[in-house]
Write an enzyme that holds these catalytic residues in place. Sequence first.
Site: not given
Ligand code: ADP
Length: 373
Positions: A7, A65, A215, A359
Amino acid sequence: MRLLALNCGSSSVKFAVVNTASSERIVSGSYATDAGGTGAAIDAVVDQIAGDSGLVAGLRGVGHRVVHGGETFRESVRIDASVQAGIDSVSALAPLHNPVNLLGIRKLESAFPHLPQVAVFDTAFHQSLPPRAYLYALPQALYREHGVRRYGFHGTSHRYVAQEATRLFDLPAERARIVTAHLGNGCSTAAVLGGRSVETSMGFSPLEGLVMGTRSGDVDPGLHVFLAERLGLDLAGVTELLNRQSGLLGISGLSSDMRELETAEASGNHAAGLALEIFCYRLARQVASQLVPLGGLDALIFTGGIGENSARIRRQVLEFLRPLGFEIDPAANAAHGRETGGLVSHPAPPFAGVVATDEEFLIAADTARVLGA
Ligand code: ADP
Protein backbone atom coordinates in the site's frame (compact mmCIF):
# COMPACT_ATOMS: atom_id res chain seq x y z
CA MET A 1 -2.39 -18.67 0.00
CA ARG A 2 0.52 -16.52 1.21
CA LEU A 3 0.55 -13.06 -0.37
CA LEU A 4 2.33 -9.74 -0.05
CA ALA A 5 0.07 -6.68 0.05
CA LEU A 6 1.66 -3.32 -0.74
CA ASN A 7 0.00 0.00 0.00
CA CYS A 8 2.12 2.89 -1.33
CA GLY A 9 0.77 6.17 0.01
CA SER A 10 2.09 9.70 -0.02
CA SER A 11 3.38 9.61 3.56
CA SER A 12 4.20 5.93 4.01
CA VAL A 13 4.54 2.58 2.32
CA LYS A 14 2.65 -0.08 4.27
CA PHE A 15 2.99 -3.78 3.64
CA ALA A 16 1.83 -7.09 5.02
CA VAL A 17 2.50 -10.72 4.23
CA VAL A 18 -0.77 -12.49 4.86
CA ASN A 19 -1.88 -16.09 4.85
CA THR A 20 -5.34 -15.57 3.37
CA ALA A 21 -6.56 -19.04 4.36
CA SER A 22 -5.90 -18.57 8.07
CA SER A 23 -6.14 -14.73 8.09
CA GLU A 24 -2.73 -14.75 9.76
CA ARG A 25 -0.45 -11.73 9.30
CA ILE A 26 3.03 -13.21 9.01
CA VAL A 27 4.95 -9.94 8.78
CA SER A 28 3.76 -6.38 8.40
CA GLY A 29 5.19 -2.92 8.68
CA SER A 30 5.40 0.56 7.35
CA TYR A 31 8.21 2.78 6.05
CA ALA A 32 7.86 6.56 6.08
CA THR A 33 8.57 8.30 2.78
CA ASP A 34 9.90 11.52 4.32
CA ALA A 35 13.50 10.28 4.58
CA GLY A 36 14.36 9.17 1.05
CA GLY A 37 11.07 9.42 -0.86
CA THR A 38 8.67 6.70 -1.90
CA GLY A 39 11.21 4.82 -4.01
CA ALA A 40 13.50 4.34 -1.03
CA ALA A 41 10.57 3.24 1.17
CA ILE A 42 9.55 0.63 -1.41
CA ASP A 43 13.18 -0.55 -1.64
CA ALA A 44 13.19 -0.97 2.13
CA VAL A 45 10.11 -3.21 1.93
CA VAL A 46 11.73 -5.25 -0.86
CA ASP A 47 14.96 -5.60 1.15
CA GLN A 48 13.08 -6.73 4.23
CA ILE A 49 11.07 -9.35 2.32
CA ALA A 50 13.97 -10.51 0.10
CA GLY A 51 16.16 -10.85 3.19
CA ASP A 52 13.98 -13.70 4.43
CA SER A 53 14.38 -16.49 1.87
CA GLY A 54 11.89 -18.76 3.64
CA LEU A 55 9.29 -16.01 3.39
CA VAL A 56 9.96 -15.42 -0.32
CA ALA A 57 9.75 -19.14 -1.08
CA GLY A 58 6.24 -19.28 0.37
CA LEU A 59 4.90 -16.21 -1.47
CA ARG A 60 2.36 -16.79 -4.25
CA GLY A 61 1.76 -13.23 -5.42
CA VAL A 62 1.76 -9.52 -4.73
CA GLY A 63 -1.31 -7.29 -4.39
CA HIS A 64 -1.04 -3.54 -4.88
CA ARG A 65 -3.42 -0.87 -3.74
CA VAL A 66 -3.93 1.47 -6.69
CA VAL A 67 -5.80 4.65 -5.88
CA HIS A 68 -7.41 5.45 -9.21
CA GLY A 69 -8.80 3.06 -11.80
CA GLY A 70 -10.85 5.71 -13.61
CA GLU A 71 -13.62 4.10 -15.66
CA THR A 72 -11.14 1.54 -17.01
CA PHE A 73 -11.11 -0.77 -13.99
CA ARG A 74 -14.34 -1.99 -12.40
CA GLU A 75 -12.68 -4.69 -10.32
CA SER A 76 -9.31 -6.01 -9.20
CA VAL A 77 -7.17 -7.36 -12.06
CA ARG A 78 -4.01 -9.31 -12.65
CA ILE A 79 -1.30 -6.89 -13.76
CA ASP A 80 0.26 -7.12 -17.22
CA ALA A 81 1.70 -4.51 -19.56
CA SER A 82 -1.72 -3.33 -20.72
CA VAL A 83 -2.96 -2.94 -17.13
CA GLN A 84 0.14 -0.89 -16.33
CA ALA A 85 -0.60 1.29 -19.35
CA GLY A 86 -4.21 1.62 -18.15
CA ILE A 87 -3.09 2.76 -14.69
CA ASP A 88 -0.70 5.21 -16.31
CA SER A 89 -3.44 6.57 -18.56
CA VAL A 90 -5.62 7.59 -15.60
CA SER A 91 -2.68 9.16 -13.74
CA ALA A 92 -3.90 12.63 -14.66
CA LEU A 93 -6.88 12.00 -12.34
CA ALA A 94 -4.64 11.10 -9.37
CA PRO A 95 -1.25 12.70 -10.07
CA LEU A 96 -0.02 12.26 -6.49
CA HIS A 97 -1.00 8.61 -6.21
CA ASN A 98 -1.07 6.57 -9.41
CA PRO A 99 2.57 7.25 -10.39
CA VAL A 100 3.64 6.12 -6.93
CA ASN A 101 1.49 2.98 -7.21
CA LEU A 102 3.05 2.26 -10.62
CA LEU A 103 6.51 2.69 -9.16
CA GLY A 104 5.62 0.05 -6.56
CA ILE A 105 4.40 -2.32 -9.26
CA ARG A 106 7.59 -1.90 -11.31
CA LYS A 107 9.91 -2.29 -8.36
CA LEU A 108 8.18 -5.45 -7.10
CA GLU A 109 8.06 -6.86 -10.62
CA SER A 110 11.81 -6.51 -11.00
CA ALA A 111 12.55 -7.77 -7.46
CA PHE A 112 10.27 -10.83 -7.73
CA PRO A 113 9.75 -11.50 -11.46
CA HIS A 114 8.34 -14.97 -10.79
CA LEU A 115 5.39 -13.64 -8.75
CA PRO A 116 2.06 -12.64 -10.33
CA GLN A 117 0.85 -9.17 -9.33
CA VAL A 118 -2.69 -7.88 -8.86
CA ALA A 119 -4.02 -4.32 -8.77
CA VAL A 120 -6.79 -3.53 -6.26
CA PHE A 121 -8.39 -0.16 -6.99
CA ASP A 122 -9.88 2.30 -4.46
CA THR A 123 -12.39 3.45 -7.06
CA ALA A 124 -13.52 0.10 -8.50
CA PHE A 125 -16.37 -0.69 -6.08
CA HIS A 126 -18.06 2.63 -6.91
CA GLN A 127 -18.12 2.00 -10.66
CA SER A 128 -21.69 0.75 -10.12
CA LEU A 129 -22.93 4.28 -9.31
CA PRO A 130 -25.64 5.36 -11.76
CA PRO A 131 -25.07 8.48 -13.91
CA ARG A 132 -27.40 10.58 -11.74
CA ALA A 133 -25.01 9.95 -8.83
CA TYR A 134 -21.68 10.23 -10.61
CA LEU A 135 -22.28 13.24 -12.89
CA TYR A 136 -21.74 16.77 -11.68
CA ALA A 137 -24.04 19.50 -12.95
CA LEU A 138 -21.36 20.73 -15.33
CA PRO A 139 -21.12 20.88 -19.12
CA GLN A 140 -21.12 17.23 -20.24
CA ALA A 141 -18.09 17.83 -22.44
CA LEU A 142 -16.02 17.99 -19.25
CA TYR A 143 -17.06 14.42 -18.46
CA ARG A 144 -16.60 13.10 -21.98
CA GLU A 145 -13.33 14.83 -22.78
CA HIS A 146 -11.65 15.14 -19.39
CA GLY A 147 -13.16 12.43 -17.17
CA VAL A 148 -14.71 14.98 -14.81
CA ARG A 149 -17.17 12.94 -12.73
CA ARG A 150 -17.50 11.53 -9.22
CA TYR A 151 -15.40 8.37 -8.70
CA GLY A 152 -15.37 7.72 -4.95
CA PHE A 153 -12.59 6.04 -2.94
CA HIS A 154 -12.02 3.57 -0.04
CA GLY A 155 -13.93 1.07 -2.20
CA THR A 156 -12.21 -2.07 -0.93
CA SER A 157 -13.06 -1.16 2.64
CA HIS A 158 -16.69 -0.22 1.90
CA ARG A 159 -17.24 -3.44 -0.05
CA TYR A 160 -15.82 -5.65 2.70
CA VAL A 161 -17.56 -3.86 5.56
CA ALA A 162 -20.95 -4.00 3.82
CA GLN A 163 -20.49 -7.74 3.17
CA GLU A 164 -19.60 -8.37 6.80
CA ALA A 165 -22.59 -6.33 8.01
CA THR A 166 -24.94 -8.36 5.82
CA ARG A 167 -23.64 -11.50 7.49
CA LEU A 168 -23.50 -10.14 11.05
CA PHE A 169 -27.03 -8.74 11.04
CA ASP A 170 -28.45 -11.53 8.90
CA LEU A 171 -29.73 -9.13 6.24
CA PRO A 172 -31.05 -10.31 2.86
CA ALA A 173 -27.94 -10.10 0.65
CA GLU A 174 -29.72 -9.10 -2.55
CA ARG A 175 -31.82 -6.31 -0.92
CA ALA A 176 -29.85 -5.08 2.09
CA ARG A 177 -29.71 -1.26 2.39
CA ILE A 178 -26.50 -0.35 4.18
CA VAL A 179 -24.54 2.84 4.75
CA THR A 180 -20.87 2.26 5.53
CA ALA A 181 -18.86 5.06 7.14
CA HIS A 182 -15.11 4.68 6.71
CA LEU A 183 -13.62 7.15 9.20
CA GLY A 184 -9.83 7.33 9.27
CA ASN A 185 -7.61 10.26 8.35
CA GLY A 186 -9.70 10.35 5.19
CA CYS A 187 -13.43 9.81 5.65
CA SER A 188 -16.19 8.69 3.30
CA THR A 189 -19.58 7.01 3.29
CA ALA A 190 -21.00 4.58 0.78
CA ALA A 191 -24.62 3.64 0.21
CA VAL A 192 -24.64 -0.06 -0.61
CA LEU A 193 -27.78 -1.63 -2.05
CA GLY A 194 -27.79 -5.41 -2.42
CA GLY A 195 -23.98 -5.45 -2.27
CA ARG A 196 -23.48 -2.72 -4.91
CA SER A 197 -22.33 0.83 -4.26
CA VAL A 198 -25.02 3.27 -5.44
CA GLU A 199 -23.72 6.48 -3.86
CA THR A 200 -20.63 7.68 -2.05
CA SER A 201 -19.53 10.92 -0.43
CA MET A 202 -16.13 11.37 -2.09
CA GLY A 203 -16.17 12.53 -5.68
CA PHE A 204 -13.66 13.47 -8.36
CA SER A 205 -10.99 13.53 -5.68
CA PRO A 206 -10.85 12.45 -2.02
CA LEU A 207 -11.55 16.06 -0.98
CA GLU A 208 -15.32 15.97 -1.49
CA GLY A 209 -17.85 15.12 1.21
CA LEU A 210 -17.28 14.69 4.92
CA VAL A 211 -15.10 16.66 7.33
CA MET A 212 -11.77 14.76 7.61
CA GLY A 213 -8.54 15.00 9.59
CA THR A 214 -7.06 17.84 7.54
CA ARG A 215 -9.48 18.01 4.57
CA SER A 216 -12.44 20.37 4.49
CA GLY A 217 -14.86 18.11 2.65
CA ASP A 218 -17.63 20.04 0.85
CA VAL A 219 -17.24 23.81 0.67
CA ASP A 220 -18.79 26.38 -1.60
CA PRO A 221 -16.78 26.28 -4.86
CA GLY A 222 -17.11 30.07 -4.84
CA LEU A 223 -14.57 30.08 -2.01
CA HIS A 224 -11.70 29.33 -4.36
CA VAL A 225 -11.64 32.70 -6.04
CA PHE A 226 -12.43 34.56 -2.80
CA LEU A 227 -9.57 32.88 -0.92
CA ALA A 228 -7.18 33.25 -3.82
CA GLU A 229 -7.81 37.00 -3.94
CA ARG A 230 -7.90 37.61 -0.18
CA LEU A 231 -4.88 35.50 0.71
CA GLY A 232 -2.89 36.08 -2.47
CA LEU A 233 -2.78 32.35 -3.17
CA ASP A 234 -2.75 30.59 -6.51
CA LEU A 235 -5.21 27.74 -7.07
CA ALA A 236 -2.68 25.17 -5.94
CA GLY A 237 -2.31 27.13 -2.71
CA VAL A 238 -6.07 27.15 -2.11
CA THR A 239 -6.26 23.42 -2.80
CA GLU A 240 -3.41 22.84 -0.36
CA LEU A 241 -5.27 24.85 2.29
CA LEU A 242 -8.43 22.77 1.79
CA ASN A 243 -6.48 19.48 1.79
CA ARG A 244 -3.91 19.98 4.52
CA GLN A 245 -4.92 22.81 6.88
CA SER A 246 -8.66 22.28 7.17
CA GLY A 247 -11.04 19.65 8.57
CA LEU A 248 -10.61 18.74 12.25
CA LEU A 249 -7.21 20.43 12.30
CA GLY A 250 -8.54 23.66 10.85
CA ILE A 251 -11.56 23.97 13.13
CA SER A 252 -9.76 22.96 16.32
CA GLY A 253 -6.52 24.79 15.56
CA LEU A 254 -4.99 21.94 17.53
CA SER A 255 -4.75 18.58 15.82
CA SER A 256 -6.15 16.32 13.11
CA ASP A 257 -5.95 13.33 15.42
CA MET A 258 -9.22 12.16 16.95
CA ARG A 259 -7.63 10.84 20.12
CA GLU A 260 -5.97 14.19 20.87
CA LEU A 261 -9.19 16.06 20.15
CA GLU A 262 -11.24 13.83 22.44
CA THR A 263 -8.74 14.38 25.24
CA ALA A 264 -8.75 18.14 24.64
CA GLU A 265 -12.55 18.25 24.60
CA ALA A 266 -12.71 16.33 27.87
CA SER A 267 -10.43 18.90 29.48
CA GLY A 268 -12.68 21.75 28.37
CA ASN A 269 -11.16 22.86 25.05
CA HIS A 270 -14.08 24.51 23.28
CA ALA A 271 -12.58 24.51 19.76
CA ALA A 272 -11.86 20.79 19.98
CA GLY A 273 -15.45 20.10 21.06
CA LEU A 274 -16.76 22.22 18.20
CA ALA A 275 -14.59 20.33 15.67
CA LEU A 276 -16.02 17.01 16.88
CA GLU A 277 -19.57 18.31 16.82
CA ILE A 278 -19.23 19.57 13.24
CA PHE A 279 -17.62 16.27 12.23
CA CYS A 280 -20.62 14.33 13.64
CA TYR A 281 -23.24 16.73 12.31
CA ARG A 282 -21.90 16.61 8.77
CA LEU A 283 -21.58 12.82 8.88
CA ALA A 284 -25.14 12.39 10.19
CA ARG A 285 -26.46 14.72 7.47
CA GLN A 286 -24.62 12.68 4.86
CA VAL A 287 -25.99 9.39 6.21
CA ALA A 288 -29.56 10.71 6.31
CA SER A 289 -29.32 11.80 2.68
CA GLN A 290 -28.58 8.19 1.70
CA LEU A 291 -32.28 7.45 2.17
CA VAL A 292 -32.70 8.87 -1.33
CA PRO A 293 -30.54 6.30 -3.18
CA LEU A 294 -31.39 3.43 -0.79
CA GLY A 295 -35.11 4.01 -0.19
CA GLY A 296 -34.65 3.02 3.45
CA LEU A 297 -31.91 1.99 5.83
CA ASP A 298 -31.27 -1.44 7.39
CA ALA A 299 -27.86 -0.75 8.89
CA LEU A 300 -25.21 1.90 9.46
CA ILE A 301 -21.70 0.55 9.90
CA PHE A 302 -18.74 2.41 11.35
CA THR A 303 -15.18 1.46 10.41
CA GLY A 304 -11.64 2.90 10.18
CA GLY A 305 -9.55 4.15 13.13
CA ILE A 306 -12.25 6.60 14.27
CA GLY A 307 -15.28 4.47 13.37
CA GLU A 308 -13.93 1.43 15.22
CA ASN A 309 -12.57 3.21 18.30
CA SER A 310 -14.47 6.38 19.04
CA ALA A 311 -17.57 5.72 21.15
CA ARG A 312 -17.99 9.49 21.44
CA ILE A 313 -18.28 10.03 17.69
CA ARG A 314 -20.69 7.12 17.18
CA ARG A 315 -22.84 8.34 20.08
CA GLN A 316 -23.31 11.84 18.71
CA VAL A 317 -23.87 10.66 15.14
CA LEU A 318 -26.55 8.22 16.31
CA GLU A 319 -28.17 10.94 18.45
CA PHE A 320 -28.46 13.14 15.35
CA LEU A 321 -29.93 10.15 13.49
CA ARG A 322 -32.65 9.34 16.03
CA PRO A 323 -35.33 10.58 13.62
CA LEU A 324 -34.35 7.67 11.33
CA GLY A 325 -35.10 5.22 14.16
CA PHE A 326 -31.60 4.61 15.55
CA GLU A 327 -31.53 3.69 19.26
CA ILE A 328 -28.02 3.45 20.65
CA ASP A 329 -27.10 0.81 23.26
CA PRO A 330 -24.72 2.87 25.45
CA ALA A 331 -22.94 -0.11 27.03
CA ALA A 332 -22.45 -1.89 23.71
CA ASN A 333 -21.24 1.36 22.15
CA ALA A 334 -18.77 1.98 24.96
CA ALA A 335 -17.38 -1.54 24.34
CA HIS A 336 -17.19 -0.84 20.56
CA GLY A 337 -19.63 -3.69 19.93
CA ARG A 338 -17.00 -6.24 20.94
CA GLU A 339 -19.35 -8.28 23.13
CA THR A 340 -22.39 -7.92 20.88
CA GLY A 341 -21.08 -9.16 17.54
CA GLY A 342 -20.46 -5.60 16.37
CA LEU A 343 -23.90 -4.27 17.32
CA VAL A 344 -23.97 -0.89 19.11
CA SER A 345 -27.71 -0.19 18.79
CA HIS A 346 -30.85 -1.95 19.95
CA PRO A 347 -31.15 -5.34 18.22
CA ALA A 348 -33.81 -4.21 15.73
CA PRO A 349 -33.49 -2.39 12.41
CA PRO A 350 -32.06 0.03 11.66
CA PHE A 351 -28.96 -1.56 13.16
CA ALA A 352 -25.84 0.42 13.98
CA GLY A 353 -22.63 -1.54 14.19
CA VAL A 354 -18.85 -1.60 14.12
CA VAL A 355 -16.87 -3.71 11.65
CA ALA A 356 -13.08 -3.60 11.68
CA THR A 357 -11.45 -3.02 8.33
CA ASP A 358 -7.89 -3.96 7.42
CA GLU A 359 -6.82 -2.60 4.06
CA GLU A 360 -3.66 -4.67 3.67
CA PHE A 361 -5.56 -7.85 4.51
CA LEU A 362 -8.30 -6.95 2.02
CA ILE A 363 -5.73 -6.30 -0.71
CA ALA A 364 -4.26 -9.75 -0.04
CA ALA A 365 -7.70 -11.41 0.02
CA ASP A 366 -8.66 -9.80 -3.29
CA THR A 367 -5.33 -10.82 -4.79
CA ALA A 368 -5.94 -14.43 -3.73
CA ARG A 369 -9.39 -14.29 -5.31
CA VAL A 370 -8.07 -12.94 -8.62
CA LEU A 371 -5.19 -15.41 -8.77
CA GLY A 372 -7.41 -18.33 -7.83
CA ALA A 373 -10.00 -17.50 -10.48
P1 ADP B 1 -5.70 6.01 7.95
O1 ADP B 1 -6.83 6.67 7.23
O2 ADP B 1 -4.42 6.76 7.85
O3 ADP B 1 -5.57 4.53 7.68
P2 ADP B 1 -6.82 5.21 10.53
O4 ADP B 1 -7.93 4.42 9.92
O5 ADP B 1 -5.76 4.50 11.30
O6 ADP B 1 -6.10 6.17 9.49
O7 ADP B 1 -7.51 6.31 11.48
C1 ADP B 1 -6.77 7.30 12.13
C2 ADP B 1 -7.71 8.07 13.05
O8 ADP B 1 -8.28 7.14 13.99
C3 ADP B 1 -6.99 9.14 13.85
O9 ADP B 1 -7.80 10.32 13.88
C4 ADP B 1 -6.93 8.53 15.23
O10 ADP B 1 -6.90 9.50 16.26
C5 ADP B 1 -8.23 7.75 15.26
N1 ADP B 1 -8.21 6.77 16.36
C6 ADP B 1 -7.41 5.68 16.48
N2 ADP B 1 -7.61 5.08 17.68
C7 ADP B 1 -8.56 5.80 18.32
C8 ADP B 1 -9.20 5.71 19.60
N3 ADP B 1 -8.90 4.74 20.47
N4 ADP B 1 -10.14 6.64 19.90
C9 ADP B 1 -10.44 7.63 19.04
N5 ADP B 1 -9.87 7.78 17.85
C10 ADP B 1 -8.95 6.88 17.47
